[in-house]
Design a protein around this motif. Structure first.
Motif, short mmCIF file in Angstrom:
data_model
loop_
_atom_site.label_atom_id
_atom_site.label_comp_id
_atom_site.label_asym_id
_atom_site.label_seq_id
_atom_site.Cartn_x
_atom_site.Cartn_y
_atom_site.Cartn_z
N PRO A 2 0.82 -1.23 0.00
CA PRO A 2 0.00 0.00 0.00
C PRO A 2 0.85 1.27 0.00
CG PRO A 2 -0.98 -1.61 1.45
CD PRO A 2 0.34 -2.18 1.02
N GLU A 3 2.01 1.23 0.63
CA GLU A 3 2.85 2.42 0.67
C GLU A 3 3.52 2.71 -0.67
OE1 GLU A 3 2.90 -0.21 2.77
OE2 GLU A 3 4.95 -0.69 3.42
N ASP A 4 3.36 1.85 -1.64
CA ASP A 4 3.85 2.14 -2.99
C ASP A 4 2.85 2.99 -3.78
OD1 ASP A 4 5.07 -1.23 -3.10
OD2 ASP A 4 6.26 0.60 -2.83
N THR A 5 1.69 3.23 -3.20
CA THR A 5 0.68 4.04 -3.87
C THR A 5 1.21 5.45 -4.10
OG1 THR A 5 -1.17 2.79 -2.95
CG2 THR A 5 -1.61 5.06 -3.63
N ALA A 6 1.18 5.88 -5.35
CA ALA A 6 1.71 7.19 -5.73
C ALA A 6 1.48 7.41 -7.22
CB ALA A 6 3.21 7.26 -5.44
N VAL A 7 1.76 8.62 -7.65
CA VAL A 7 1.86 8.89 -9.08
C VAL A 7 3.32 8.66 -9.47
CG1 VAL A 7 1.61 10.58 -10.92
CG2 VAL A 7 -0.01 10.57 -9.01
N TYR A 8 3.52 7.83 -10.47
CA TYR A 8 4.86 7.49 -10.93
C TYR A 8 5.18 8.28 -12.19
CZ TYR A 8 5.22 3.74 -7.54
OH TYR A 8 5.31 3.02 -6.37
N TYR A 9 6.35 8.92 -12.17
CA TYR A 9 6.78 9.77 -13.27
C TYR A 9 8.04 9.20 -13.93
CZ TYR A 9 3.73 13.31 -11.18
OH TYR A 9 2.65 14.00 -10.68
N CYS A 10 8.01 9.18 -15.22
CA CYS A 10 9.18 8.82 -16.00
C CYS A 10 10.08 10.05 -16.15
CB CYS A 10 8.73 8.33 -17.37
SG CYS A 10 10.05 7.99 -18.54
N ASN A 11 11.38 9.84 -16.08
CA ASN A 11 12.34 10.93 -16.24
C ASN A 11 13.41 10.50 -17.23
OD1 ASN A 11 15.29 11.83 -15.00
ND2 ASN A 11 13.83 13.50 -15.16
N VAL A 12 13.70 11.37 -18.16
CA VAL A 12 14.73 11.11 -19.16
C VAL A 12 15.72 12.26 -19.15
CG1 VAL A 12 15.17 10.98 -21.64
CG2 VAL A 12 13.29 9.68 -20.63
N ARG A 13 16.99 11.92 -19.04
CA ARG A 13 18.04 12.93 -19.01
C ARG A 13 18.84 12.89 -20.30
NH1 ARG A 13 20.50 12.69 -12.83
NH2 ARG A 13 18.50 13.00 -11.78
N THR A 14 18.82 14.03 -20.99
CA THR A 14 19.65 14.21 -22.17
C THR A 14 20.68 15.29 -21.83
OG1 THR A 14 18.27 15.96 -23.13
CG2 THR A 14 17.66 13.69 -23.61
N PRO A 15 21.71 15.45 -22.63
CA PRO A 15 22.71 16.48 -22.31
C PRO A 15 22.09 17.86 -22.15
CG PRO A 15 23.54 15.02 -24.00
CD PRO A 15 22.10 14.63 -23.79
N GLY A 16 22.03 18.33 -20.91
CA GLY A 16 21.55 19.68 -20.64
C GLY A 16 20.07 19.81 -20.35
N VAL A 17 19.29 18.79 -20.62
CA VAL A 17 17.83 18.90 -20.45
C VAL A 17 17.26 17.63 -19.83
CG1 VAL A 17 15.63 19.36 -21.58
CG2 VAL A 17 17.71 20.37 -22.51
N ASP A 18 16.38 17.82 -18.86
CA ASP A 18 15.60 16.73 -18.28
C ASP A 18 14.18 16.80 -18.80
OD1 ASP A 18 16.71 15.98 -14.88
OD2 ASP A 18 17.75 15.99 -16.81
N TYR A 19 13.60 15.63 -19.07
CA TYR A 19 12.21 15.57 -19.49
C TYR A 19 11.43 14.70 -18.51
CZ TYR A 19 13.95 17.44 -23.90
OH TYR A 19 14.54 18.23 -24.85
N TRP A 20 10.14 15.06 -18.35
CA TRP A 20 9.27 14.32 -17.44
C TRP A 20 8.02 13.87 -18.16
CZ3 TRP A 20 10.66 13.15 -12.49
CH2 TRP A 20 11.76 13.82 -11.96
N GLY A 21 7.57 12.68 -17.78
CA GLY A 21 6.29 12.20 -18.28
C GLY A 21 5.15 12.85 -17.51
N GLN A 22 3.94 12.56 -17.94
CA GLN A 22 2.76 13.18 -17.34
C GLN A 22 2.37 12.50 -16.03
OE1 GLN A 22 2.69 11.00 -19.79
NE2 GLN A 22 0.97 9.61 -19.44
N GLY A 23 2.92 11.34 -15.78
CA GLY A 23 2.61 10.61 -14.56
C GLY A 23 1.55 9.55 -14.77
#
Length: 115
Positions: free
Chosen positions: A87-108
């Motif tokens: 139950p403690e794993d309940t959360a919104v999970y976000y994908c993260n991608v790191r490229t040179p100089g920029v981080d991108y995030w998913g919508q969750g």
């Protein structure tokens, strides 16, 4: 610009499993690190796991032994296999991608584990 499309969240009973996927598309020159974070209500976003382009992985203590991160470099996709969910794993999970100089995030994607 890079777009991230997440899938695989949902509702599961404690002890169950889910597999999250995140596919990156767009103007991708190089992806260094791909990872998953999560944010539970009232809490800060926290790292769950990440994987480098060389396949080196790192896990939060809460994920060790239960979660497995993997990636398909040819498809620019990262996966998170989650077993023995609690139950403690309940959360919104976000994908993260790191490229040179920029981080991108998913919508969750919402993961809810019922007791």
């Amino acid at each position: 610009q890079v777009q991230l499309v997440e899938s695989g969240g949902g509702l599961v009973q404690a002890g169950g499993s889910l597999r999250l996927s995140c596919a990156a598309s767009g103007s991708i020159f190089r992806i260094n690190v791909m990872g998953w974070y999560r944010q539970a209500p009232g809490k800060q976003r926290e790292l769950v796991a990440f994987i480098t382009s060389d396949g080196i992985t790192n896990y939060a203590d809460s994920a060790k032994g239960r979660f497995t991160i993997s990636r398909d470099n040819a498809r620019n996709t990262v996966y998170l296999q989650m077993n023995s969910l609690k139950p403690e794993d309940t959360a919104v999970y976000y994908c993260n991608v790191r490229t040179p100089g920029v981080d991108y995030w998913g919508q969750g994607t919402q993961v809810t584990v019922s007791s």
